[in-house]
Design a protein around this motif. Structure first.
Motif, PDB file in Angstrom:
ATOM      1  N   GLY A  98      31.478  33.614  46.417  1.00 10.42           N
ATOM      2  CA  GLY A  98      32.003  33.062  47.665  1.00 10.42           C
ATOM      3  C   GLY A  98      32.890  31.857  47.433  1.00 10.42           C
ATOM      4  O   GLY A  98      33.988  31.740  48.009  1.00 10.42           O
ATOM      5  N   VAL A  99      32.441  30.953  46.562  1.00  6.25           N
ATOM      6  CA  VAL A  99      33.222  29.747  46.239  1.00  6.25           C
ATOM      7  C   VAL A  99      34.493  30.130  45.505  1.00  6.25           C
ATOM      8  O   VAL A  99      35.585  29.596  45.774  1.00  6.25           O
ATOM      9  CB  VAL A  99      32.376  28.770  45.399  1.00  6.25           C
ATOM     10  CG1 VAL A  99      33.207  27.563  44.987  1.00  6.25           C
ATOM     11  CG2 VAL A  99      31.136  28.334  46.175  1.00  6.25           C
ATOM     12  N   HIS A 100      34.389  31.084  44.559  1.00  5.04           N
ATOM     13  CA  HIS A 100      35.537  31.533  43.771  1.00  5.04           C
ATOM     14  C   HIS A 100      36.606  32.157  44.660  1.00  5.04           C
ATOM     15  O   HIS A 100      37.789  31.808  44.577  1.00  5.04           O
ATOM     16  CB  HIS A 100      35.045  32.533  42.729  1.00  5.04           C
ATOM     17  CG  HIS A 100      36.121  33.258  41.982  1.00  5.04           C
ATOM     18  ND1 HIS A 100      36.720  34.408  42.456  1.00  5.04           N
ATOM     19  CD2 HIS A 100      36.716  32.996  40.789  1.00  5.04           C
ATOM     20  CE1 HIS A 100      37.630  34.818  41.597  1.00  5.04           C
ATOM     21  NE2 HIS A 100      37.646  33.986  40.571  1.00  5.04           N
ATOM     22  N   ASP A 101      36.206  33.084  45.542  1.00  3.08           N
ATOM     23  CA  ASP A 101      37.183  33.790  46.370  1.00  3.08           C
ATOM     24  C   ASP A 101      37.863  32.855  47.363  1.00  3.08           C
ATOM     25  O   ASP A 101      39.094  32.843  47.497  1.00  3.08           O
ATOM     26  CB  ASP A 101      36.496  34.928  47.130  1.00  3.08           C
ATOM     27  CG  ASP A 101      36.174  36.107  46.232  1.00  3.08           C
ATOM     28  OD1 ASP A 101      36.055  35.901  45.011  1.00  3.08           O
ATOM     29  OD2 ASP A 101      36.030  37.228  46.746  1.00  3.08           O
ATOM     30  N   ALA A 102      37.048  32.075  48.077  1.00  5.39           N
ATOM     31  CA  ALA A 102      37.620  31.127  49.036  1.00  5.39           C
ATOM     32  C   ALA A 102      38.469  30.090  48.319  1.00  5.39           C
ATOM     33  O   ALA A 102      39.545  29.702  48.807  1.00  5.39           O
ATOM     34  CB  ALA A 102      36.500  30.444  49.822  1.00  5.39           C
ATOM     35  N   GLY A 300      30.519  42.031  42.900  1.00  3.98           N
ATOM     36  CA  GLY A 300      29.203  42.029  43.504  1.00  3.98           C
ATOM     37  C   GLY A 300      28.446  40.774  43.172  1.00  3.98           C
ATOM     38  O   GLY A 300      27.498  40.403  43.863  1.00  3.98           O
ATOM     39  N   ALA A 301      28.858  40.065  42.114  1.00  2.00           N
ATOM     40  CA  ALA A 301      28.302  38.754  41.783  1.00  2.00           C
ATOM     41  C   ALA A 301      29.449  37.756  41.691  1.00  2.00           C
ATOM     42  O   ALA A 301      29.522  36.794  42.430  1.00  2.00           O
ATOM     43  CB  ALA A 301      27.519  38.822  40.472  1.00  2.00           C
ATOM     44  N   ILE A 302      30.390  37.992  40.789  1.00  5.08           N
ATOM     45  CA  ILE A 302      31.657  37.257  40.753  1.00  5.08           C
ATOM     46  C   ILE A 302      32.607  38.062  39.888  1.00  5.08           C
ATOM     47  O   ILE A 302      32.193  38.685  38.907  1.00  5.08           O
ATOM     48  CB  ILE A 302      31.494  35.821  40.205  1.00  5.08           C
ATOM     49  CG1 ILE A 302      32.853  35.089  40.231  1.00  5.08           C
ATOM     50  CG2 ILE A 302      30.887  35.812  38.812  1.00  5.08           C
ATOM     51  CD1 ILE A 302      32.760  33.615  39.904  1.00  5.08           C
ATOM     52  N   SER A 303      33.859  38.067  40.241  1.00  4.39           N
ATOM     53  CA  SER A 303      34.841  38.889  39.533  1.00  4.39           C
ATOM     54  C   SER A 303      36.201  38.216  39.532  1.00  4.39           C
ATOM     55  O   SER A 303      36.678  37.755  40.571  1.00  4.39           O
ATOM     56  CB  SER A 303      34.954  40.259  40.206  1.00  4.39           C
ATOM     57  OG  SER A 303      36.117  40.943  39.785  1.00  4.39           O
ATOM     58  N   GLY A 304      36.824  38.178  38.360  1.00  4.08           N
ATOM     59  CA  GLY A 304      38.152  37.582  38.259  1.00  4.08           C
ATOM     60  C   GLY A 304      39.202  38.336  39.042  1.00  4.08           C
ATOM     61  O   GLY A 304      40.190  37.749  39.497  1.00  4.08           O
ATOM     62  N   PHE A 305      39.004  39.641  39.214  1.00  4.72           N
ATOM     63  CA  PHE A 305      39.963  40.424  39.988  1.00  4.72           C
ATOM     64  C   PHE A 305      40.085  39.890  41.410  1.00  4.72           C
ATOM     65  O   PHE A 305      41.150  39.956  42.019  1.00  4.72           O
ATOM     66  CB  PHE A 305      39.548  41.898  39.999  1.00  4.72           C
ATOM     67  CG  PHE A 305      40.496  42.784  40.748  1.00  4.72           C
ATOM     68  CD1 PHE A 305      41.726  43.126  40.201  1.00  4.72           C
ATOM     69  CD2 PHE A 305      40.173  43.270  42.005  1.00  4.72           C
ATOM     70  CE1 PHE A 305      42.612  43.929  40.902  1.00  4.72           C
ATOM     71  CE2 PHE A 305      41.052  44.085  42.703  1.00  4.72           C
ATOM     72  CZ  PHE A 305      42.278  44.419  42.148  1.00  4.72           C
ATOM     73  N   HIS A 306      38.979  39.349  41.935  1.00  2.00           N
ATOM     74  CA  HIS A 306      39.008  38.766  43.281  1.00  2.00           C
ATOM     75  C   HIS A 306      40.049  37.659  43.377  1.00  2.00           C
ATOM     76  O   HIS A 306      40.730  37.503  44.388  1.00  2.00           O
ATOM     77  CB  HIS A 306      37.650  38.180  43.638  1.00  2.00           C
ATOM     78  CG  HIS A 306      36.582  39.201  43.824  1.00  2.00           C
ATOM     79  ND1 HIS A 306      35.482  38.995  44.628  1.00  2.00           N
ATOM     80  CD2 HIS A 306      36.430  40.446  43.304  1.00  2.00           C
ATOM     81  CE1 HIS A 306      34.705  40.055  44.588  1.00  2.00           C
ATOM     82  NE2 HIS A 306      35.250  40.945  43.789  1.00  2.00           N
ATOM     83  N   GLY A 307      40.129  36.847  42.316  1.00  2.00           N
ATOM     84  CA  GLY A 307      41.092  35.748  42.321  1.00  2.00           C
ATOM     85  C   GLY A 307      42.520  36.247  42.363  1.00  2.00           C
ATOM     86  O   GLY A 307      43.398  35.607  42.959  1.00  2.00           O
ATOM     87  N   ILE A 324      40.111  30.881  55.914  1.00  2.00           N
ATOM     88  CA  ILE A 324      39.763  31.145  54.517  1.00  2.00           C
ATOM     89  C   ILE A 324      38.255  31.323  54.337  1.00  2.00           C
ATOM     90  O   ILE A 324      37.812  32.163  53.556  1.00  2.00           O
ATOM     91  CB  ILE A 324      40.286  30.014  53.608  1.00  2.00           C
ATOM     92  CG1 ILE A 324      41.816  30.076  53.522  1.00  2.00           C
ATOM     93  CG2 ILE A 324      39.666  30.077  52.217  1.00  2.00           C
ATOM     94  CD1 ILE A 324      42.445  28.921  52.772  1.00  2.00           C
ATOM     95  N   ARG A 325      37.478  30.544  55.074  1.00  2.00           N
ATOM     96  CA  ARG A 325      36.024  30.660  54.939  1.00  2.00           C
ATOM     97  C   ARG A 325      35.556  32.071  55.289  1.00  2.00           C
ATOM     98  O   ARG A 325      34.770  32.676  54.555  1.00  2.00           O
ATOM     99  CB  ARG A 325      35.333  29.635  55.842  1.00  2.00           C
ATOM    100  CG  ARG A 325      33.808  29.712  55.770  1.00  2.00           C
ATOM    101  CD  ARG A 325      33.155  28.868  56.853  1.00  2.00           C
ATOM    102  NE  ARG A 325      31.720  29.103  56.922  1.00  2.00           N
ATOM    103  CZ  ARG A 325      30.979  28.892  57.986  1.00  2.00           C
ATOM    104  NH1 ARG A 325      31.547  28.438  59.109  1.00  2.00           N
ATOM    105  NH2 ARG A 325      29.677  29.128  57.963  1.00  2.00           N
ATOM    106  N   PHE A 326      36.019  32.604  56.408  1.00  2.00           N
ATOM    107  CA  PHE A 326      35.599  33.935  56.843  1.00  2.00           C
ATOM    108  C   PHE A 326      36.164  35.011  55.917  1.00  2.00           C
ATOM    109  O   PHE A 326      35.434  35.902  55.456  1.00  2.00           O
ATOM    110  CB  PHE A 326      36.053  34.184  58.276  1.00  2.00           C
ATOM    111  CG  PHE A 326      35.670  35.539  58.812  1.00  2.00           C
ATOM    112  CD1 PHE A 326      34.389  35.781  59.257  1.00  2.00           C
ATOM    113  CD2 PHE A 326      36.598  36.578  58.858  1.00  2.00           C
ATOM    114  CE1 PHE A 326      34.023  37.037  59.750  1.00  2.00           C
ATOM    115  CE2 PHE A 326      36.251  37.824  59.344  1.00  2.00           C
ATOM    116  CZ  PHE A 326      34.960  38.056  59.792  1.00  2.00           C
ATOM    117  N   VAL A 327      37.455  34.927  55.633  1.00  2.00           N
ATOM    118  CA  VAL A 327      38.108  35.967  54.839  1.00  2.00           C
ATOM    119  C   VAL A 327      37.597  35.966  53.397  1.00  2.00           C
ATOM    120  O   VAL A 327      37.233  37.015  52.849  1.00  2.00           O
ATOM    121  CB  VAL A 327      39.641  35.779  54.851  1.00  2.00           C
ATOM    122  CG1 VAL A 327      40.316  36.748  53.888  1.00  2.00           C
ATOM    123  CG2 VAL A 327      40.192  35.967  56.264  1.00  2.00           C
ATOM    124  N   GLY A 328      37.560  34.782  52.771  1.00  2.00           N
ATOM    125  CA  GLY A 328      37.198  34.703  51.360  1.00  2.00           C
ATOM    126  C   GLY A 328      35.713  34.756  51.097  1.00  2.00           C
ATOM    127  O   GLY A 328      35.227  35.643  50.392  1.00  2.00           O
TER     128      GLY A 328
END
Length: 560
Positions: A98-102, A300-307, A324-328
């Motif tokens: 969540g922190v990474h994507d946002a 599903g846990a954290i992924s660099g592709f998300h970035g 950004i909070r909702f989307v990311g």
């Protein structure tokens, strides 16, 4: 243990993470400003930069980042037991993904919608940027080539999924026109779109479609791969509102409904988890859980592709920075929910432990097949759907996730070539069509050059996807951390997951390096070594930048 307990624990934990932790991160760390003029407004062009309703954009982000990986990773990782997989998915979603994507959306949003690779040059240095963009290119190459292979395999094995999968594209084109031209409200459009998609799912088993086994020496697998890349090339050139946004949005709704059906079936049938909590009797050849668990389950846990998605396409469509909070973050929660459903399907969807062990007889087994088989059994037992319909629903879920990821992934690969054209002043490569052809060409070169006539060459470098992808996530957190320090803000909430990821990823790269050496697989050995050196180099560059900033001190920047 009953699967209902696992489901409720996971859903409640992720809900609390979104309700409280994401609010803290958004308000106190990123300090999202509703009055900040986003790149979508500043550079609006109707093609890539388009201010977008946050619910529509959430659908794009969620389905683009999900792909097949949050199904494949957890469904393989349960071979070590369901407890490690469950804990990594839940804590990874809340405190990492969540922190990474946002954070990646916020960082790009504050720097004119630049990709995370280009941002590295701004905040760390040109050497780090060059290395970072090579890593990014490798990840996109792996994702696009392998997901094409995964989709083609599913369409061959489940011909009942062909009509709903391709029919979804035509539904999306209509939805895109209705949304963009505001012919009716979003609620009505959403209901009509979901009805159309589920109608196609019920039509699919009645009209199964299979390609000829060979056409002029080209196998059906290769035919599907060529068709998929032809479609993805066209989709990546179209304005985002024509196909990308509506396809991702309506797929997001359909896929979320699919998750609700799975969870409802779990509540009704209450299946028991037959897999061991911690598997002390793993099959021979299964690698150590530490560190491989943390790279096997990425999405599903954290992924660099998300970035890449967050800074490549999503940041260019943010209407208000507070979206950004909702989307990311909530997009990451959506993916965590899919991984949780996968863990349940792959551990409670079998009648006995012996049935489960028959599937998980060696490392790498399970994957999408375990999700579809186990999930279909749960749907049939819980809500009475017949097996064909249940399998079609879950197969379509997997294919639509993978397909939307391919759409976005090829567009991102096109952006990489266009950014290289700016960096190295290669003007012809900066145009959309040549850049797209280069992106498709590189994927097909890997698929058919390394895989031969079958087109499955992407699988050749797939063993390095997990480590490369998690390395990318760590490096993205590095960029976000540097930007926070530049603004004099707390860095603990990105630095802690960053350090954990870098340690685990470098550890995993070393473990794999030894494995490739023992197998005398010199191609993967060399590629692993290059990625390992790049990881250490970028980490040292960023560490030097962080030390300098901390030593000299920084002041808050209100506008970039």
């Amino acid at each position: 243990m009953n699967a209902i307990v696992l489901m409720l624990l996971g859903i409640v934990a992720m809900f609390l993470g979104y309700a409280f932790y994401s609010k803290f991160i958004a308000e106190k760390i990123f300090k999202l400003d509703p009055n900040f003029r986003t790149p979508a407004h500043e550079f609006e062009d109707g093609v890539d930069f388009v201010p977008t309703n946050k619910f529509v954009l959430w659908g794009h982000h969620f389905t683009s980042v999900a792909g097949a990986a949050p199904i494949i990773g957890p469904a393989i990782a349960v071979i070590w037991g369901w407890v490690p997989a469950f804990l990594w998915v839940i804590f990874g979603t809340i405190f990492f993904a969540g922190v990474h994507d946002a954070g990646a959306i916020w960082a790009s949003n504050r720097r004119q919608g630049k990709s995370i690779g280009a941002l590295t040059g701004d905040v760390v240095g040109t050497r780090a940027r060059t290395l970072f963009m090579i890593v990014i290119f490798l990840v996109l190459l792996m994702v696009n080539a392998v997901f094409a292979t995964a989709i083609s395999g599913l369409l061959i094995n489940f011909p009942s999924a062909v009509v709903p999968v391709w029919g979804a594209i035509f539904v999306a084109l209509i939805i895109g026109q209705l949304i963009f031209r505001k012919f009716m409200g979003l609620g009505a459009i959403s209901i009509l779109g979901v009805i159309a998609l589920y109608a196609l799912i019920f039509v699919g088993p009645e009209v199964p479609i299979s390609l000829p086994e060979t056409v002029m020496g080209v196998s059906d697998n290769a035919q599907w791969i060529l068709i998929l890349f032809g479609y993805a090339a066209i989709a990546s050139l179209l304005p985002v509102w024509v196909l990308l946004q509506p396809r991702d949005y309506i797929n997001g709704l359909q896929l979320f409904i699919g998750l609700i059906l799975v969870y409802a079936a779990v509540l009704i049938s209450g299946p028991e988890i037959v897999a061991p909590a911690i598997n002390m009797d793993t099959p021979e050849g299964t690698p150590s859980m530490l560190p491989l668990l943390f790279v096997t389950i990425a999405c599903g846990a954290i992924s660099g592709f998300h970035g890449l998605v967050a800074s490549g396409t999503t940041s260019k469509q943010i209407d208000k920075e507070t979206d950004i909070r909702f989307v990311g973050y909530f997009g990451a929660v959506g993916e965590g929910s899919l991984s949780l459903a996968t863990i349940i399907a792959a551990t409670a969807g079998f009648a006995t432990l012996a049935d489960w062990q028959a599937v998980y007889h060696s490392f790498g087994q399970g994957g999408v097949a375990a999700f579809v088989t186990g999930g279909a059994n749960i749907l049939s037992a819980g809500i009475g759907l017949n097996t064909d319909i249940s399998q079609t629903i879950l197969t379509v879920m997997a294919v639509l996730f993978a397909g939307t990821t391919m759409d976005t992934g090829l567009r991102l690969q096109r952006y990489i070539f266009q950014e290289w054209s700016q960096i190295y002043d290669i003007k012809w490569m900066g145009k959309a069509l040549p850049a797209t052809l280069l992106a498709v060409g590189s994927c097909l070169l890997l698929a058919f050059g390394a895989g031969g006539a079958d087109g499955s060459g992407g699988l050749l470098i797939w063993p390095l996807f997990g480590t490369t992808n998690q390395l990318l996530a760590g490096l993205t957190l590095l960029v976000i951390t540097v930007m926070l320090v530049q603004r004099g803000r707390p860095m603990l909430y990105t630095l802690a997951p960053l350090m954990f990821l870098l340690i685990m990823t470098i550890f995993a790269l070393i473990v794999q390096l030894q494995s490739f050496y023992l197998k005398a697989d010199w191609f993967l050995f060399t590629l692993d070594l290059v990625i390992l050196i790049a990881a250490i180099w970028i980490a040292l560059e960023a560490g030097s930048t962080l030390r300098r900033l901390i030593k000299t001190g920084s002041t808050e920047q209100t506008q970039e």
